[in-house]
Write an enzyme that holds these catalytic residues in place. Structure first.
Site, PDB file in Angstrom:
ATOM      1  N   HIS A   2      85.789  18.863  90.361  1.00 54.61           N
ATOM      2  CA  HIS A   2      86.946  20.561  90.651  1.00 54.61           C
ATOM      3  C   HIS A   2      88.158  20.848  89.605  1.00 54.61           C
ATOM      4  O   HIS A   2      88.152  19.539  88.468  1.00 54.61           O
ATOM      5  CB  HIS A   2      87.976  19.902  91.857  1.00 54.61           C
ATOM      6  CG  HIS A   2      89.257  21.232  92.099  1.00 54.61           C
ATOM      7  ND1 HIS A   2      90.181  21.196  91.213  1.00 54.61           N
ATOM      8  CD2 HIS A   2      89.336  22.050  92.955  1.00 54.61           C
ATOM      9  CE1 HIS A   2      90.974  22.052  92.000  1.00 54.61           C
ATOM     10  NE2 HIS A   2      90.426  22.466  93.192  1.00 54.61           N
TER      11      HIS A   2
ATOM     12  N   GLY B 126      92.570  26.471  99.472  1.00 54.33           N
ATOM     13  CA  GLY B 126      93.633  25.417  98.720  1.00 54.33           C
ATOM     14  C   GLY B 126      94.120  25.370  99.678  1.00 54.33           C
ATOM     15  O   GLY B 126      94.417  25.034 101.274  1.00 54.33           O
ATOM     16  N   GLY B 127      95.784  25.486  98.889  1.00 54.57           N
ATOM     17  CA  GLY B 127      96.891  26.072  99.877  1.00 54.57           C
ATOM     18  C   GLY B 127      96.628  26.723 101.397  1.00 54.57           C
ATOM     19  O   GLY B 127      97.315  26.024 102.320  1.00 54.57           O
TER      20      GLY B 127
ATOM     21  N   TRP C 254      91.854  20.421 101.117  1.00 54.72           N
ATOM     22  CA  TRP C 254      93.390  19.983 100.429  1.00 54.72           C
ATOM     23  C   TRP C 254      94.181  19.378  99.864  1.00 54.72           C
ATOM     24  O   TRP C 254      95.870  19.283  99.860  1.00 54.72           O
ATOM     25  CB  TRP C 254      93.837  18.807 102.713  1.00 54.72           C
ATOM     26  CG  TRP C 254      93.763  19.224 103.926  1.00 54.72           C
ATOM     27  CD1 TRP C 254      93.767  20.357 103.712  1.00 54.72           C
ATOM     28  CD2 TRP C 254      94.439  18.764 105.059  1.00 54.72           C
ATOM     29  NE1 TRP C 254      93.653  21.301 105.217  1.00 54.72           N
ATOM     30  CE2 TRP C 254      94.298  20.038 106.163  1.00 54.72           C
ATOM     31  CE3 TRP C 254      94.625  17.345 105.627  1.00 54.72           C
ATOM     32  CZ2 TRP C 254      94.463  19.167 106.726  1.00 54.72           C
ATOM     33  CZ3 TRP C 254      94.586  17.500 106.815  1.00 54.72           C
ATOM     34  CH2 TRP C 254      94.906  18.586 107.755  1.00 54.72           C
TER      35      TRP C 254
ATOM     36  N   SER D  62      93.116  31.253  95.220  1.00 57.85           N
ATOM     37  CA  SER D  62      93.789  31.723  95.830  1.00 57.85           C
ATOM     38  C   SER D  62      93.647  32.734  97.173  1.00 57.85           C
ATOM     39  O   SER D  62      94.213  33.989  97.184  1.00 57.85           O
ATOM     40  CB  SER D  62      94.738  32.758  95.074  1.00 57.85           C
ATOM     41  OG  SER D  62      95.656  31.753  94.713  1.00 57.85           O
TER      42      SER D  62
ATOM     43  N   GLU E  62      85.068  29.180  90.573  1.00 55.18           N
ATOM     44  CA  GLU E  62      86.365  28.824  91.225  1.00 55.18           C
ATOM     45  C   GLU E  62      87.190  28.942  89.381  1.00 55.18           C
ATOM     46  O   GLU E  62      87.090  28.176  89.045  1.00 55.18           O
ATOM     47  CB  GLU E  62      87.102  27.195  91.866  1.00 55.18           C
ATOM     48  CG  GLU E  62      86.432  26.417  92.970  1.00 55.18           C
ATOM     49  CD  GLU E  62      87.643  26.511  93.976  1.00 55.18           C
ATOM     50  OE1 GLU E  62      88.265  27.007  94.097  1.00 55.18           O
ATOM     51  OE2 GLU E  62      87.828  25.174  93.069  1.00 55.18           O
TER      52      GLU E  62
HETATM   53  C1  PEP Z   1      91.298  24.523  95.612  1.00 58.90           C
HETATM   54  O1  PEP Z   1      92.163  24.031  95.399  1.00 58.90           O
HETATM   55  O2  PEP Z   1      89.702  24.919  95.490  1.00 58.90           O
HETATM   56  C2  PEP Z   1      91.558  26.568  96.083  1.00 58.90           C
HETATM   57  C3  PEP Z   1      91.274  27.275  95.590  1.00 58.90           C
HETATM   58  O3  PEP Z   1      93.218  26.114  95.801  1.00 58.90           O
HETATM   59  P1  PEP Z   1      93.668  27.754  96.239  1.00 58.90           P
HETATM   60  O4  PEP Z   1      93.619  27.795  97.290  1.00 58.90           O
HETATM   61  O5  PEP Z   1      95.706  26.580  96.668  1.00 58.90           O
HETATM   62  O6  PEP Z   1      93.946  28.852  95.146  1.00 58.90           O
END
Ligand code: PEP
Length: 253
Positions: free
Chosen positions: A101, A235-236, A12, A214, A170
């Site tokens: 992260h 994430g989002g 989050w 994403s 990531e």
């Molecule tokens: C994250 O913050 O680990 C992430 C993958 O963010 P998002 O899904 O928004 O790209």
């Protein structure tokens, strides 16, 4: 080799308040209704420190666990203004913690510091979600594998309990940007991480490796075609129960 469960882990970031529990309750209700999905999945919400105790007390769910997004390298207590230790997290109900992260790497978390954080978390019997991945500059220079290998080598040790470690690939340039790597590149990189983990740490165990960056309810179909991906760090899209549920549904479609 693939792992038994698929992980859907929400990060989050700096979002959410007490009322956001409703969003997680909706996901819990979805899990109750669709056991065919949840029997194969592990759902974890990594929320801000301020919400862990409240959420874990208010929602006793066999489907959903809670975690944090970082911890201090000192395991218990100390004169570190504004910081939270692994032992503090454990005591408020966290079962998982994200470490390494890229948003924390940008703020100064080095591979060495990340190693200390992982050790503290493991001593507290927390499950670690260890993030690795290359920046855009590193990708463009063809250094993705070199960077990831170094991250694994510098932050993990043979003596760790590997049942408590999940890796998340990531690519930094894919986080929060709406951009994702080519699907074959994700597959190749996840396999590379699994192989390097076994090679560097001299273990037979195939680690759990997630993809993050994403992920949304439409591109998840593409990711679901890659059996080597053991789940997702989201994430989002995890801040909305609808989007999060749609990701899970569409994954299994
Ligand atoms: C994250 O913050 O680990 C992430 C993958 O963010 P998002 O899904 O928004 O790209």
């Amino acid at each position: 080799m693939t792992n038994k469960f698929k992980y859907f882990i929400g990060n989050w970031k700096m979002f959410g308040n007490l009322a956001s529990l409703n969003s997680i309750k909706q996901v819990h209700n979805f899990c109750l209704k669709f056991k065919k999905y949840t029997s194969k999945s592990k759902i974890i919400y990594c929320v801000p420190y301020t919400l862990i105790y409240f959420f874990s007390q208010k929602l006793k769910s066999k489907f959903i666990s809670f975690g944090a997004q970082n911890c201090h390298f000192v395991e218990t207590f100390g004169p570190y203004t504004g910081s939270v230790s692994a032992s503090m997290l454990k005591k408020v109900g966290a079962k998982y913690v994200i470490i390494g992260h890229s948003e924390n790497r940008f703020e100064g978390d080095t591979n060495k510091l990340i190693k200390q954080k992982i050790e503290s978390a493991l001593k507290q019997n927390l499950n670690v979600i260890f993030c690795v991945g290359e920046t855009l500059k590193e990708k463009n220079k063809g250094k993705t594998f070199k960077v990831i290998k170094n991250q694994i080598k510098s932050s993990l040790s043979k003596k760790y309990n590997f049942n408590k470690i999940i890796l998340a690939y990531e690519p930094v340039w894919a986080i929060g940007t709406g951009k994702i790597p080519k699907i074959q590149t994700v597959k190749k990189t996840i396999i590379f991480i699994k192989n390097q983990f076994q090679k560097i740490l001299k273990v037979k165990k195939t680690p759990v490796v997630l993809y993050g960056g994403s992920v949304n309810n439409s591109n998840i179909r593409m990711f679901s075609s890659i059996s080597e991906i053991d789940g997702f760090l989201i994430g989002g899209a995890s801040q909305s129960s609808k989007k999060f549920i749609d990701i899970i549904k569409n994954y299994y479609k």
